[in-house]
Design a protein around this motif. Structure first.
Motif, PDB file in Angstrom:
ATOM      1  N   UNK A 122      22.794  94.956  93.956  1.00 12.63           N
ATOM      2  CA  UNK A 122      21.640  94.217  94.477  1.00 12.63           C
ATOM      3  C   UNK A 122      21.897  92.714  94.496  1.00 12.63           C
ATOM      4  N   UNK A 123      22.619  92.207  93.482  1.00 16.12           N
ATOM      5  CA  UNK A 123      22.862  90.758  93.391  1.00 16.12           C
ATOM      6  C   UNK A 123      24.092  90.321  94.175  1.00 16.12           C
ATOM      7  N   UNK A 124      24.997  91.244  94.454  1.00 12.97           N
ATOM      8  CA  UNK A 124      26.169  90.925  95.258  1.00 12.97           C
ATOM      9  C   UNK A 124      27.227  90.134  94.505  1.00 12.97           C
ATOM     10  N   UNK A 151      31.023  85.191  79.363  1.00 14.70           N
ATOM     11  CA  UNK A 151      29.947  86.091  78.923  1.00 14.70           C
ATOM     12  C   UNK A 151      30.498  87.445  78.505  1.00 14.70           C
ATOM     13  N   UNK A 152      29.722  88.152  77.700  1.00 13.30           N
ATOM     14  CA  UNK A 152      30.077  89.529  77.356  1.00 13.30           C
ATOM     15  C   UNK A 152      29.742  90.431  78.541  1.00 13.30           C
ATOM     16  N   UNK A 153      30.431  91.567  78.633  1.00 12.48           N
ATOM     17  CA  UNK A 153      30.169  92.523  79.704  1.00 12.48           C
ATOM     18  C   UNK A 153      28.790  93.152  79.533  1.00 12.48           C
ATOM     19  N   UNK A 154      27.886  93.030  80.521  1.00 14.57           N
ATOM     20  CA  UNK A 154      26.557  93.651  80.400  1.00 14.57           C
ATOM     21  C   UNK A 154      26.638  95.177  80.327  1.00 14.57           C
ATOM     22  N   UNK A 155      27.654  95.747  80.949  1.00 16.62           N
ATOM     23  CA  UNK A 155      27.832  97.196  80.879  1.00 16.62           C
ATOM     24  C   UNK A 155      28.142  97.625  79.447  1.00 16.62           C
ATOM     25  N   UNK A 156      29.003  96.874  78.769  1.00 18.93           N
ATOM     26  CA  UNK A 156      29.318  97.160  77.375  1.00 18.93           C
ATOM     27  C   UNK A 156      28.067  97.007  76.503  1.00 18.93           C
ATOM     28  N   UNK A 196      22.625  89.446  83.054  1.00 20.08           N
ATOM     29  CA  UNK A 196      22.363  89.794  84.449  1.00 20.08           C
ATOM     30  C   UNK A 196      21.437  88.766  85.103  1.00 20.08           C
ATOM     31  N   UNK A 197      20.513  88.195  84.329  1.00 20.91           N
ATOM     32  CA  UNK A 197      19.648  87.136  84.870  1.00 20.91           C
ATOM     33  C   UNK A 197      20.452  85.882  85.185  1.00 20.91           C
ATOM     34  N   UNK A 221      20.065  85.193  93.711  1.00 18.77           N
ATOM     35  CA  UNK A 221      19.405  86.468  94.018  1.00 18.77           C
ATOM     36  C   UNK A 221      18.463  86.839  92.873  1.00 18.77           C
ATOM     37  N   UNK A 222      17.914  88.056  92.932  1.00 16.56           N
ATOM     38  CA  UNK A 222      17.009  88.518  91.890  1.00 16.56           C
ATOM     39  C   UNK A 222      17.428  89.891  91.379  1.00 16.56           C
TER      40      UNK A 222
END
Length: 495
Positions: free
Chosen positions: A16-18, A199-204, A218-219, A227-228
């Protein structure tokens, strides 16, 4: 979640954010680590002959300078994969950058052969963390762009090889090998300077249940990309899988209340239980075929790639004519800087081929085709050729092996779930390091012993078998979303 709110995964948020400014910054940081590893590996083909001449080493001692780095990488690749799966990607590459930069600089001050060997082994331990950076970068890329941007990431390796060849060409004749070692340690130092920005991996984070931290990152991605985030609640594949299982049948859940959660909870905790548990997950029935084939391909890739780098200096410096060792010191003034520099540019078309084929033909077809084409380029070298033809054939082979190396580093993280991704790639990379340890004995030892034909035939066998193993991989990953668990990973194989 039970509150009726829509749910989205990290993959859906990234799509969504690309791909935008945030990913460019992540690419620059991870790319610097790749430049560092490439430079530290490429310098081996220059430092070995120079140290042999300066300290009067035997051919075996010269080869050991290269092999000991791969021995260190063998340990590091396995260790740092487990560390990053358990404690986070950031901590993984912080430790590796510290070890690589420190040991790399100190090796330039080595007073004797023993200290040089020990420090270069430590550099190898640090370099073993390279797969952590590639997996970290991969986890920030939207699925539709993953193949293309991982090729761009691989371009930093090529940049590193060209930089090192250029640096050696200018530094070695005047300042010597110590300066080359010292200057080559600078890129890994930059990782430490800018570490606070990574940054740390948001998936992790999401997999570990640290959803709030994942949303904060992610923000940041959304703000930088303009994007949002999607509306709703962020969830991991694990939670979606458990939710789907729990709603399949209330009766089944009452009969066996823990059965649905057993496998998934084990997957989530695997990295917390240590390296043995993570390794057993890689060899579980759902992953064992992919894991074993990947080990062979990584072995063949590393054996072939570093072998070709060393062959470029060996076969174009008179060694293909079995120059006696007594005459070798006279030829050290021409250590093949020009040929290595030219051969390094072979990686550029290799990257372009990867970019053109990886998302069109898929990972498997692209890799296997390049392995088999590499065999064709090397075949004429079973007999001695002119220096110009030898350089041209090695140039073509280098194009092919660069393409396979690039694509396997895209494919490998894609076939593993987040819970064991860096461990899986790290262990596979460790298998590659075994190939790297052996190849100097082949590329240098056999050619020095007037066994060029045997050397080239061995390369042909290894490369051909690697291509066959690629065809045997159980599934294609082109366009596939990354998975968080082994169960969701196997479910995606049929898509």
């Amino acid at each position: 979640m039970g509150d009726g709110s829509p749910e989205y995964t990290v993959d859906e948020a990234l799509v969504a954010m690309g791909f935008g400014k945030f990913q460019i910054l992540v690419l620059a940081y991870a790319g610097m680590g790749w430049v560092s590893e490439a430079m530290e590996m490429m310098l081996l083909s220059f430092v070995g002959p120079a140290v042999q001449s300066a300290w009067g080493l035997s051919s075996q001692q010269e080869s050991f300078i290269t092999s000991v780095v791969f021995a260190g990488m063998l340990v590091g690749a396995y260790s740092w994969g487990i560390v990053s799966d358990k404690h986070g990607r950031r901590k993984g590459f912080l430790i590796t950058a510290t070890i690589t930069s420190g040991a790399g600089f100190l090796s330039a001050l080595s007073p004797n052969y023993t200290s040089l060997i020990l420090l270069r082994c430590l550099v190898g331990v640090g370099l073993g963390g390279g797969p952590v950076l590639s997996s970290w970068f991969l986890e920030f890329i939207p699925a539709p762009n993953r193949g293309t941007w991982m090729v761009v990431f691989s371009a930093f390796w090529t940049l590193g090889t060209i930089l090192e060849a250029s640096l050696a060409w200018f530094v070695m004749p005047t300042l010597g090998w110590r300066w080359l070692l010292g200057l080559s340690s600078l890129p890994s130092s930059l990782l430490l300077v800018f570490y606070w920005l990574a940054p740390e991996s948001p998936r992790y984070l999401c997999l570990k249940g640290r959803t709030t931290e994942a949303i904060n990152i992610l923000e940041r991605v959304a703000r930088l990309n303009g994007t949002k985030l999607p509306s709703g609640n962020l969830v991991s594949d694990l939670k979606i899988e458990l939710s789907e299982k729990s709603t399949l049948s209330e009766d089944a859940r009452l009969i066996s209340p823990t059965e649905n959660e057993d496998t998934s909870s084990k997957e989530m905790d695997s990295s917390d239980m240590g390296g043995i548990s993570s390794l057993s997950m890689l060899l579980s029935p759902k992953l064992v075929r992919s894991t074993l084939l990947l080990w062979v391909v990584f072995f063949g890739n590393a054996f072939s790639y570093y072998g070709l780098v060393l062959l470029t200096t060996e076969l174009t410096n008179g060694h293909s004519k079995c120059t006696p060792d007594t005459l070798r010191s006279d030829k050290l003034q021409d250590t093949g800087y020009r040929d290595v520099f030219i051969a390094s540019f072979a990686e550029l078309p290799g990257l372009l081929i990867s970019a053109a084929t990886v998302d069109r033909l898929g990972r498997k077809l692209s890799m296997s085709a390049m392995f088999f084409l590499c065999c064709i380029f090397l075949l004429p070298l079973v007999i001695q050729q002119s220096q110009g033809l030898t350089t041209s054939l090695l140039f073509g082979a280098r194009i092919c092996i660069t393409a396979t190396f690039t694509i396997v580093y895209i494919y490998a993280p894609e076939i593993y779930p987040t819970s064991v991704r860096t461990t899986g790639v790290g262990v596979a990379s460790a298998m590659g390091r075994i190939g790297g340890m052996i190849c100097p004995l082949v590329a240098v030892g056999l050619v020095h012993g007037c066994h060029q034909t045997a050397s080239i035939l061995l390369f042909e066998i290894v490369i051909f078998l690697s291509g066959v193993c690629v065809l045997l991989f159980p599934f294609e990953t082109k366009g596939r979303e990354l998975s968080d668990t082994v169960s969701s990973n196997s479910n995606n194989q049929g898509q």
